[in-house]
Design a protein around this motif. Structure first.
Motif, PDB file in Angstrom:
ATOM      1  N   THR A   1       0.827  -1.213   0.000  1.00 24.22           N
ATOM      2  CA  THR A   1       0.000   0.000   0.000  1.00 24.22           C
ATOM      3  C   THR A   1       0.862   1.264   0.000  1.00 24.22           C
ATOM      4  O   THR A   1       0.504   2.254  -0.635  1.00 24.22           O
ATOM      5  CB  THR A   1      -0.996   0.024   1.173  1.00 24.22           C
ATOM      6  OG1 THR A   1      -0.292  -0.097   2.401  1.00 24.22           O
ATOM      7  CG2 THR A   1      -2.013  -1.092   1.048  1.00 24.22           C
ATOM      8  N   THR A   2       1.992   1.217   0.676  1.00 23.64           N
ATOM      9  CA  THR A   2       2.896   2.369   0.677  1.00 23.64           C
ATOM     10  C   THR A   2       3.492   2.577  -0.705  1.00 23.64           C
ATOM     11  O   THR A   2       3.609   3.715  -1.168  1.00 23.64           O
ATOM     12  CB  THR A   2       4.002   2.198   1.735  1.00 23.64           C
ATOM     13  OG1 THR A   2       3.397   2.019   3.021  1.00 23.64           O
ATOM     14  CG2 THR A   2       4.922   3.409   1.767  1.00 23.64           C
TER      15      THR A   2
ATOM     16  N   TYR B   1       0.916   4.253  -2.817  1.00 23.82           N
ATOM     17  CA  TYR B   1       0.779   5.654  -2.416  1.00 23.82           C
ATOM     18  C   TYR B   1       1.924   6.504  -2.978  1.00 23.82           C
ATOM     19  O   TYR B   1       1.693   7.561  -3.571  1.00 23.82           O
ATOM     20  CB  TYR B   1       0.744   5.750  -0.886  1.00 23.82           C
ATOM     21  CG  TYR B   1       0.975   7.132  -0.346  1.00 23.82           C
ATOM     22  CD1 TYR B   1      -0.026   8.096  -0.398  1.00 23.82           C
ATOM     23  CD2 TYR B   1       2.198   7.490   0.218  1.00 23.82           C
ATOM     24  CE1 TYR B   1       0.191   9.375   0.097  1.00 23.82           C
ATOM     25  CE2 TYR B   1       2.421   8.755   0.713  1.00 23.82           C
ATOM     26  CZ  TYR B   1       1.407   9.703   0.650  1.00 23.82           C
ATOM     27  OH  TYR B   1       1.633  10.957   1.142  1.00 23.82           O
TER      28      TYR B   1
END
Length: 87
Positions: free
Chosen positions: A74-75, A78
């Protein structure tokens, strides 16, 4: 390391710390991730997470490793979206 990878490592370190993991910087620029005294894995790039089977001694550590993978993924998404955003 590139600026993109440096940004990713910085962001993923923050996310891991907020999730209760311990993080130690590596000379290579990546980070080692721990849960208590237990080493889980190393994160080098958005696609570069490495774990040793011998470090994952029980179900709790397996689940923690899965959480690290989720945070890394998820990072990475992002950071990638932020880089593509118009300035």
């Amino acid at each position: 390391m590139t600026a993109t990878i440096d940004k990713f490592i910085s962001e993923v370190t923050q996310q891991l710390l907020e999730a209760g993991f311990e993080v130690k910087k590596l000379e290579s620029g990546g980070v080692s991730v721990f849960l208590g005294n237990n080493h889980l894995c190393e994160v080098h790039t958005p696609a570069g997470v490495s774990c040793r089977r011998s470090d994952l001694k029980n179900q709790e550590l397996e689940m923690a490793k899965d959480r690290v993978y989720e945070l890394v993924r998820t990072t990475a998404e992002y950071v990638s979206a932020m880089q593509m955003a118009p300035t």
